[in-house]
Design a protein around this motif. Structure first.
Motif, PDB file in Angstrom:
ATOM      1  N   ILE A 640      -4.279 -14.109   1.471  1.00 56.27           N
ATOM      2  CA  ILE A 640      -3.074 -13.886   2.281  1.00 56.27           C
ATOM      3  C   ILE A 640      -3.363 -12.749   3.241  1.00 56.27           C
ATOM      4  O   ILE A 640      -3.881 -11.699   2.846  1.00 56.27           O
ATOM      5  CB  ILE A 640      -1.855 -13.526   1.406  1.00 56.27           C
ATOM      6  N   GLY A 641      -3.038 -12.930   4.502  1.00 49.65           N
ATOM      7  CA  GLY A 641      -3.215 -11.886   5.493  1.00 49.65           C
ATOM      8  C   GLY A 641      -2.100 -10.846   5.407  1.00 49.65           C
ATOM      9  O   GLY A 641      -1.015 -11.093   4.861  1.00 49.65           O
ATOM     10  N   ARG A 679     -10.749  -8.108   3.173  1.00 54.08           N
ATOM     11  CA  ARG A 679     -11.772  -8.198   4.203  1.00 54.08           C
ATOM     12  C   ARG A 679     -11.177  -7.704   5.506  1.00 54.08           C
ATOM     13  O   ARG A 679     -10.037  -8.122   5.840  1.00 54.08           O
ATOM     14  CB  ARG A 679     -12.243  -9.649   4.385  1.00 54.08           C
ATOM     15  N   PRO A 680     -11.871  -6.851   6.238  1.00 56.00           N
ATOM     16  CA  PRO A 680     -13.135  -6.187   5.865  1.00 56.00           C
ATOM     17  C   PRO A 680     -12.890  -5.077   4.848  1.00 56.00           C
ATOM     18  O   PRO A 680     -11.781  -4.600   4.685  1.00 56.00           O
ATOM     19  CB  PRO A 680     -13.612  -5.641   7.201  1.00 56.00           C
ATOM     20  N   VAL A 681     -13.961  -4.665   4.198  1.00 52.26           N
ATOM     21  CA  VAL A 681     -13.857  -3.611   3.187  1.00 52.26           C
ATOM     22  C   VAL A 681     -13.577  -2.279   3.871  1.00 52.26           C
ATOM     23  O   VAL A 681     -14.161  -1.968   4.915  1.00 52.26           O
ATOM     24  CB  VAL A 681     -15.156  -3.535   2.358  1.00 52.26           C
ATOM     25  N   ASP A 689      -6.223  -7.322   8.257  1.00 47.94           N
ATOM     26  CA  ASP A 689      -6.891  -7.460   6.966  1.00 47.94           C
ATOM     27  C   ASP A 689      -6.403  -8.690   6.221  1.00 47.94           C
ATOM     28  O   ASP A 689      -5.239  -9.109   6.344  1.00 47.94           O
ATOM     29  CB  ASP A 689      -6.653  -6.213   6.098  1.00 47.94           C
ATOM     30  N   VAL A 690      -7.313  -9.274   5.429  1.00 45.93           N
ATOM     31  CA  VAL A 690      -7.002 -10.429   4.584  1.00 45.93           C
ATOM     32  C   VAL A 690      -7.256 -10.029   3.139  1.00 45.93           C
ATOM     33  O   VAL A 690      -8.308  -9.459   2.806  1.00 45.93           O
ATOM     34  CB  VAL A 690      -7.865 -11.655   4.965  1.00 45.93           C
TER      35      VAL A 690
END
Length: 798
Positions: A640-641, A679-681, A689-690
């Motif tokens: 989920i974003g 992601r991204p870390v 971010d996701v």
């Protein structure tokens, strides 16, 4: 003497008088009674007579030769004989007191007896006294010339001087013994005349100790001796001379003038130069200088005790201390606190400053060091270490308290010096003012950590001591309302999140705060009452529902808004339908039981237990209600974003602000326990971010707590609390000003300002500019008005 009968010469074959020994007897010419003769024992049987019948070397005296006899009276057939003759050479020998091998031509008994005859029988005491006086002058002059002409110098000259004094005092004692009748029969009857001892010592003092030459050599010898010992750090081989010198000077009553005064002056001069050399030239550190001073003072004290009178020891010690510290007190006091960290050095410093009346200087610098040195003020101002502020303050406070108890102690009372104690309190109080509000806030947070962590193996007494130490810092802050507000909020979180280590300690702490510090801490009692009532209601609610129902897992705390430090939320996150249904069921139950009460839900401190299945096995996750809402979204989707999560949690409205959501996602995906990944870390949560479920999550415990985010205070929450405090302060000030003006009717600005500060100082100490703003605000609101003639006069408007 006038002979009553001419000299009788007996034949050599007769030993009538030489064989008979007699003692001179006083005879009263007017007496008609027969005088009594005192028989003498044989020389061998009478030790006293035998000793007096021998000369100075113990040899028997030859009594052959003529004997002169004086007949004092004659009655009938009885004669009274007085044996012995007064020979002036006998007393001239004693009067000269000449050092050498002169021998008395008769025995001490003969001199003693003849003196009695001259003074008591012949009545010629005056002549004998004058002759003795003249011989005394000659003797003393001769001794003075010998001392002045000798080639000896320094300590060796003192040795000769001591020898001369000892010989003279011995001869004077001998004269007193031999001329006892002169002292007791003649001088005693003439009070204006000094005794033999006083005559001799007065002349000796006038000739020997009044002259510049001898006194100068004497004092130079003393200086040579003590300078050598100070420079070499050893005991001089001729130190015994100085001990004997002191004894002789005391006997002649010149010790103070010749020895003590000179020695004190020499000590002051020597150590003044040494102090200047070390501090100004060699630039010695204060700690090194202090050690050197203590060593020097101990050396001087030991030397004085060994050589001088007891009364001089304190004078020498005081002279050494004052000379070493003269002009150095300010420098020493400033540097010593920076360099000396142990109480031993500070104790020595305190003793030295006390001996030179320097305690006010030391106290002032101690206060300045605590307040503005690398201590309280620096700790308070160090914003980068706010979390360590209280621990650092406690560490320094413990050191300061130990120093007061062990180093700064009044010798007379054996108690800590009160000036230093008050100075420490003032220093901490002023140091806390370097940064408004923050010390009180950090103290409250420190106590919160202690109450959450609990004893952890400590005894009750040890744990209570930690709490008392923190509250001791609370006394130094003027911002009592700040401490109370932050402590109130922290207490509420501990109770609602069940993070308190012990309810008993919580109640005891509240009681102590209410009784000893601030009565307004009584609000804690109402908080515990709310919790107790809520538990009773929940037991009743659970008793009415089936055991298999999900309602058995719900726990609701019903709290009074006026007691708990949380603001009502306009909107909140929408819960999943199953959760919302359970809350609606409880709401119906509560309204039936308490009609007229209104329930407003606050999910920010809600807790949920979520069962999660990971690859390593199932876990029970204890999370906040916000975290639970986010995690339940991953039952439907694997990824989920951020924007989608924001929309889902809002449910069409802005139910949870953006910052709260970012913190929630950070706690799940960026903290140590990552049940989600992104992601991204990275540590920050961005809009692009996701997030996805971390099936590989592992933890050794079956129950994992991830809701620590609730216990932590956010920057926004801290800001809201600070704003709430400032708002309350305005209300406090407004109420205090109106109350004062209502009682006084009219007041000048200065008086109103001072009374306002007194009225609110138990909560906080307001800034003068804030008071002026509140007065102006009340004038605008027509609670007060200014006098038309005197603009500094305010009048209450009824």
């Amino acid at each position: 003497m006038t002979d009553a009968i001419s000299l009788l010469t007996f034949p050599n074959t007769s030993k009538a008088f030489t064989a008979y020994r007699s003692t001179v007897v006083d005879v009263d010419d007017r007496s008609t009674s027969h005088p009594r003769k005192t028989p003498r024992l044989d020389a061998d049987s009478d030790s006293g007579s035998a000793s007096r019948s021998r000369d100075a070397k113990g040899k028997n005296v030859d009594r052959d030769g003529p004997v002169r006899i004086q007949v004092h009276g004659f009655t009938g057939s009885h004669f009274i004989f007085v044996l012995g003759v007064w020979r002036p050479s006998h007393y001239r020998w004693c009067g000269r007191i000449r050092k050498g091998s002169d021998q008395l031509s008769t025995t001490y008994e003969g001199v003693y007896t003849a003196c009695r005859g001259v003074v008591c029988v012949a009545g010629r005491g005056e002549g004998l006294y004058e002759m003795l006086k003249a011989e005394m002058h000659k003797c003393v002059n001769r001794l003075a010339e010998e001392l002045e002409k000798t080639n000896k110098e320094g300590v060796e000259w003192i040795g000769q001087f001591v020898e001369t004094c000892a010989w003279f005092e011995g001869q004077v004692a001998l004269l007193e013994s031999l001329l006892t009748y002169l002292d007791r029969a003649y001088v005693f009857k003439n009070p204006s005349l000094p005794s033999i001892r006083d005559l001799a010592f007065t002349r000796f003092r006038e000739r020997i100790f009044s002259g510049y030459f001898i006194v100068d050599k004497l004092q130079k010898g003393i200086s040579t001796w003590v300078t050598w010992e100070r420079n070499e750090g050893q005991v001089h081989i001729h130190r015994p001379f100085l001990k004997e010198l002191v004894s002789h000077l005391v006997i002649h009553c010149v010790y103070d003038a010749i020895f003590e005064r000179h020695f004190v002056e020499q000590t002051q001069e020597y150590f003044s130069k040494e102090s200047y050399q070390m501090v100004e030239v060699e630039k010695a550190k204060a700690k090194v200088f202090l050690v050197h001073c203590n060593q020097r003072i101990n050396e001087e004290q030991g030397r004085a005790r060994d050589v001088m009178l007891d009364c001089t020891v304190a004078l020498i010690r005081d002279a050494a201390i004052r000379s070493l510290f003269e002009g150095r007190l300010e420098w020493m006091a400033k540097e010593v606190f920076m360099e000396c960290k142990g109480t031993t050095d500070l104790k020595k410093t305190y003793a030295l400053f006390s001996s030179v009346d320097g305690l006010p200087v030391l106290c002032r610098e101690f206060k300045a060091y605590v307040q503005a040195g690398k201590t309280v003020q620096d700790i308070v101002k160090d914003a980068s270490k706010d979390d360590e502020m209280v621990n650092r303050l406690l560490e320094f406070k413990a050191f300061a308290d130990t120093t007061l108890k062990e180093a700064f102690v009044d010798p007379s009372t054996k108690q800590s010096n009160q000036d230093f104690s008050y100075g420490l309190i003032d220093a901490f109080t002023k140091g806390f003012k370097a940064r408004r509000n923050k010390p009180a806030e950090q103290i409250a947070k420190h106590v919160d950590r202690l109450m959450r962590h609990g004893q952890r193996g400590m005894s009750d007494a040890a744990f209570e001591a930690l709490l008392d130490a923190a509250l001791a810092l609370y006394r130094f802050t003027d911002d009592k309302d700040v401490f109370r507000t932050f402590y109130h909020r922290a207490l509420a979180k501990r109770l609602l999140l069940e993070r308190s280590a012990s309810d008993d300690f919580e109640k005891a702490m509240l009681k102590k705060l209410k009784e000893k510090y601030d009565p307004e801490f009584g609000m804690g009692d109402h908080m515990f009452n709310d919790l107790a009532l809520s538990r009773d209601i929940m037991r009743e609610y659970h008793a009415r529902i089936r055991d298999v129902s999900s309602l058995q897992n719900i726990s609701v705390m019903v709290l009074q808004r006026s007691v708990w430090p949380f603001h009502a939320r306009d909107t909140d996150v929408d819960l999943p339908s199953s959760m919302q249904a359970d809350l609606d069921n409880y709401t119906s139950f509560y309204k039936i039981k308490h009609q007229g009460h209104k329930l407003e839900w606050d999910h920010s401190l809600g807790i949920a237990t979520v069962k999660a299945r990971f690859a390593a096995g199932p876990k029970d996750l204890t999370v906040s209600l916000y975290q639970a809402v986010v995690l339940l979204l991953f039952n439907k989707e694997t990824e989920i974003g951020y924007r989608h999560i924001l929309e889902e949690t809002r449910m069409g409205n802005l139910k949870i602000d953006d910052g709260e959501l970012r913190r929630t996602l950070q706690s799940l995906a960026c903290a140590n326990k990552k049940v989600l990944k992104k992601r991204p870390v990275g540590k920050d949560v961005n809009d692009t971010d996701v997030f996805y479920f971390n099936a590989e999550f592992t933890d050794p415990r079956a129950k994992v707590h991830i809701n620590s985010i609730q216990a932590k205070e956010t920057a926004e929450e801290n800001q809201r609390t600070q704003s709430h405090i400032e708002g309350d302060r305005k209300h406090y000030l407004d109420a205090a000003i109106v109350r004062i003006m209502k009682a006084k009717k009219e007041l000048l600005y200065e008086l109103l300002k001072n009374e306002t500060i007194d009225a609110v100082k138990s909560h906080f100490v307001p800034q003068v500019s804030v008071i002026k703003d509140r007065i102006d605000g009340l004038v605008e609101q027509e609670y007060l008005r200014r006098d038309e003639e005197d603009r500094n006069l305010y009048i209450y408007v009824a």
